[in-house]
Design a protein around this motif. Structure first.
Motif, PDB file in Angstrom:
ATOM      1  N   ILE A  67       0.833  -1.206   0.000  1.00  0.00           N
ATOM      2  CA  ILE A  67       0.000   0.000   0.000  1.00  0.00           C
ATOM      3  C   ILE A  67       0.864   1.250   0.000  1.00  0.00           C
ATOM      4  O   ILE A  67       0.576   2.226  -0.711  1.00  0.00           O
ATOM      5  N   ALA A  68       1.948   1.215   0.778  1.00  0.00           N
ATOM      6  CA  ALA A  68       2.820   2.386   0.906  1.00  0.00           C
ATOM      7  C   ALA A  68       3.524   2.722  -0.406  1.00  0.00           C
ATOM      8  O   ALA A  68       3.969   3.860  -0.605  1.00  0.00           O
ATOM      9  N   GLN A  69       3.640   1.761  -1.307  1.00  0.00           N
ATOM     10  CA  GLN A  69       4.279   2.013  -2.603  1.00  0.00           C
ATOM     11  C   GLN A  69       3.502   3.033  -3.424  1.00  0.00           C
ATOM     12  O   GLN A  69       4.079   3.753  -4.239  1.00  0.00           O
ATOM     13  N   ASP A  70       2.195   3.068  -3.238  1.00  0.00           N
ATOM     14  CA  ASP A  70       1.335   3.991  -3.977  1.00  0.00           C
ATOM     15  C   ASP A  70       1.027   5.173  -3.063  1.00  0.00           C
ATOM     16  O   ASP A  70       0.192   5.086  -2.164  1.00  0.00           O
ATOM     17  N   LEU A  71       1.721   6.293  -3.294  1.00  0.00           N
ATOM     18  CA  LEU A  71       1.590   7.439  -2.393  1.00  0.00           C
ATOM     19  C   LEU A  71       0.174   7.986  -2.363  1.00  0.00           C
ATOM     20  O   LEU A  71      -0.345   8.356  -1.299  1.00  0.00           O
ATOM     21  N   ALA A  72      -0.467   8.031  -3.531  1.00  0.00           N
ATOM     22  CA  ALA A  72      -1.842   8.541  -3.573  1.00  0.00           C
ATOM     23  C   ALA A  72      -2.779   7.626  -2.798  1.00  0.00           C
ATOM     24  O   ALA A  72      -3.640   8.089  -2.044  1.00  0.00           O
ATOM     25  N   LEU A  73      -2.599   6.323  -2.971  1.00  0.00           N
ATOM     26  CA  LEU A  73      -3.451   5.359  -2.286  1.00  0.00           C
ATOM     27  C   LEU A  73      -3.223   5.383  -0.783  1.00  0.00           C
ATOM     28  O   LEU A  73      -4.179   5.423  -0.003  1.00  0.00           O
ATOM     29  N   SER A  74      -1.958   5.364  -0.374  1.00  0.00           N
ATOM     30  CA  SER A  74      -1.680   5.357   1.063  1.00  0.00           C
ATOM     31  C   SER A  74      -2.181   6.634   1.723  1.00  0.00           C
ATOM     32  O   SER A  74      -2.716   6.615   2.833  1.00  0.00           O
ATOM     33  N   GLY A  75      -2.046   7.764   1.007  1.00  0.00           N
ATOM     34  CA  GLY A  75      -2.558   9.022   1.547  1.00  0.00           C
ATOM     35  C   GLY A  75      -4.065   8.992   1.693  1.00  0.00           C
ATOM     36  O   GLY A  75      -4.613   9.472   2.695  1.00  0.00           O
ATOM     37  N   GLN A  76      -4.750   8.421   0.702  1.00  0.00           N
ATOM     38  CA  GLN A  76      -6.204   8.347   0.764  1.00  0.00           C
ATOM     39  C   GLN A  76      -6.665   7.394   1.860  1.00  0.00           C
ATOM     40  O   GLN A  76      -7.656   7.646   2.545  1.00  0.00           O
ATOM     41  N   VAL A  77      -5.937   6.287   2.042  1.00  0.00           N
ATOM     42  CA  VAL A  77      -6.268   5.337   3.102  1.00  0.00           C
ATOM     43  C   VAL A  77      -6.178   6.011   4.466  1.00  0.00           C
ATOM     44  O   VAL A  77      -7.076   5.891   5.308  1.00  0.00           O
ATOM     45  N   LEU A  78      -5.103   6.757   4.681  1.00  0.00           N
ATOM     46  CA  LEU A  78      -4.929   7.433   5.964  1.00  0.00           C
ATOM     47  C   LEU A  78      -5.978   8.529   6.154  1.00  0.00           C
ATOM     48  O   LEU A  78      -6.500   8.714   7.264  1.00  0.00           O
ATOM     49  N   LYS A  79      -6.288   9.240   5.075  1.00  0.00           N
ATOM     50  CA  LYS A  79      -7.328  10.275   5.163  1.00  0.00           C
ATOM     51  C   LYS A  79      -8.669   9.655   5.536  1.00  0.00           C
ATOM     52  O   LYS A  79      -9.404  10.181   6.386  1.00  0.00           O
ATOM     53  N   THR A  80      -8.980   8.524   4.924  1.00  0.00           N
ATOM     54  CA  THR A  80     -10.266   7.883   5.178  1.00  0.00           C
ATOM     55  C   THR A  80     -10.339   7.292   6.573  1.00  0.00           C
ATOM     56  O   THR A  80     -11.337   7.457   7.277  1.00  0.00           O
TER      57      THR A  80
END
Length: 304
Positions: A67-80
């Motif tokens: 998950i951490a490899q994809d910065l946009a995804l990891s950021g969205q996961v943490l935001k959510t």
């Protein structure tokens, strides 16, 4: 293809009496519908993550690293995960911390939901926008039901809330006035399914089943997508499938409240099915009904 046999409730959608899974003939029609549509591609990281989850003993660090490899995804996961929707008790600052605190399966469900939401949201416009905003409202309602009843992790409810009507996004691109039909039949899913089958020979539950399998979602999730309008779903053997369907049906009922459609026969049937499976009391029903009437789930469902 022969005409579907109506169910006792009036539904013409998938039924246990027709089989647990779609027939080859119906799946071919679903493939045909999907081939005509612009289907968003799910990031490779999500497919790799689901592969990791299918291992007998998933590696927590490996999952978090993916998950951490994809910065946009990891950021969205943490935001959510830190949003009021999920109500984390303490701020989660990294994907690895999220996995450690929540467990790999919950974070994976959230990552899958966020990736799917991003992929779908950016491809929706025109008539499909109406369907998309309804899907987002349904996903938020599903989370509220999961949190109130404690029957399932909110992250999994969120993923299912996004996915179970995704087939309707495909139809919105192909059928004239589909958005209008969607709105008119909000409290009568059987009529919507009948409209879809008359137009294309297949309904959105089958297309959703196909897409969920393509995106490598869990088997019980794909099965719940296929049967989520089935009046006989309460007889399904897998409790995980029944729970997801019950959450969806409860969410449909709650979303009918602000429009005054909660007394429609199918909505009352959905409430009865949900109560039978989730075993919630009147206090829970009243609390969720109040949330629905406040419009809590219709805010911020556009672009997220």
């Amino acid at each position: 293809m022969s005409s579907p046999t109506p169910h006792p409730s009036g539904s013409t959608g998938p039924s246990l009496s027709d089989g647990l899974y779609p027939s080859k003939e119906v799946l071919e029609l679903a493939f045909k519908a999907v081939r005509k549509a612009v289907v968003p591609q799910i990031p490779d990281v999500i497919l790799a993550l689901r592969k990791e989850l299918n291992r007998p003993e998933p590696d927590l660090k490996a999952a978090a690293d993916l998950i951490a490899q994809d910065l946009a995804l990891s950021g969205q996961v943490l935001k959510t995960v830190n949003s009021p929707l999920f109500g984390a008790r303490a701020k989660i600052s990294s994907v690895h911390q999220a996995v450690a605190m929540m467990g790999v399966r919950r974070v994976a469900a959230l990552a899958s939901a966020d990736a799917i939401e991003r992929a779908l949201r950016h491809s929706q416009g025109g008539a499909a926008r109406v369907v998309w905003e309804s899907i987002m409202e349904q996903a938020h309602a599903a989370v509220a039901v999961a949190r109130q009843t404690g029957c399932i992790d909110p992250e999994e409810a969120y993923l299912f809330g996004l996915m179970h009507d995704v087939g309707s996004l495909i139809f919105a691109e192909q059928l004239k006035d589909y958005a209008t039909v969607w709105i008119l039949h909000a409290a009568s899913p059987s009529a919507l399914l009948e409209h879809e089958r008359k137009a294309l020979g297949v309904d959105h539950t089958t297309v959703g089943f196909l897409l969920a399998g393509t995106w490598q979602l869990p088997g019980y999730t794909t099965l719940a997508i296929y049967h989520h309008h089935d009046p006989q779903a309460v007889k399904l053997v897998d409790a995980r499938v029944r729970t997801l369907i019950a959450i969806a049906k409860f969410a449909y009922y709650l979303r009918a409240l602000p429009q005054g459609n909660q007394d429609a026969p199918e909505m009352l049937g959905y409430l009865d099915d949900a109560r039978q499976e989730l075993e919630f009391n009147d206090e829970t029903l009243n609390a969720l009904s109040e949330e629905a009437m406040r419009g809590s789930w219709s805010q911020g469902t556009g672009d997220g």
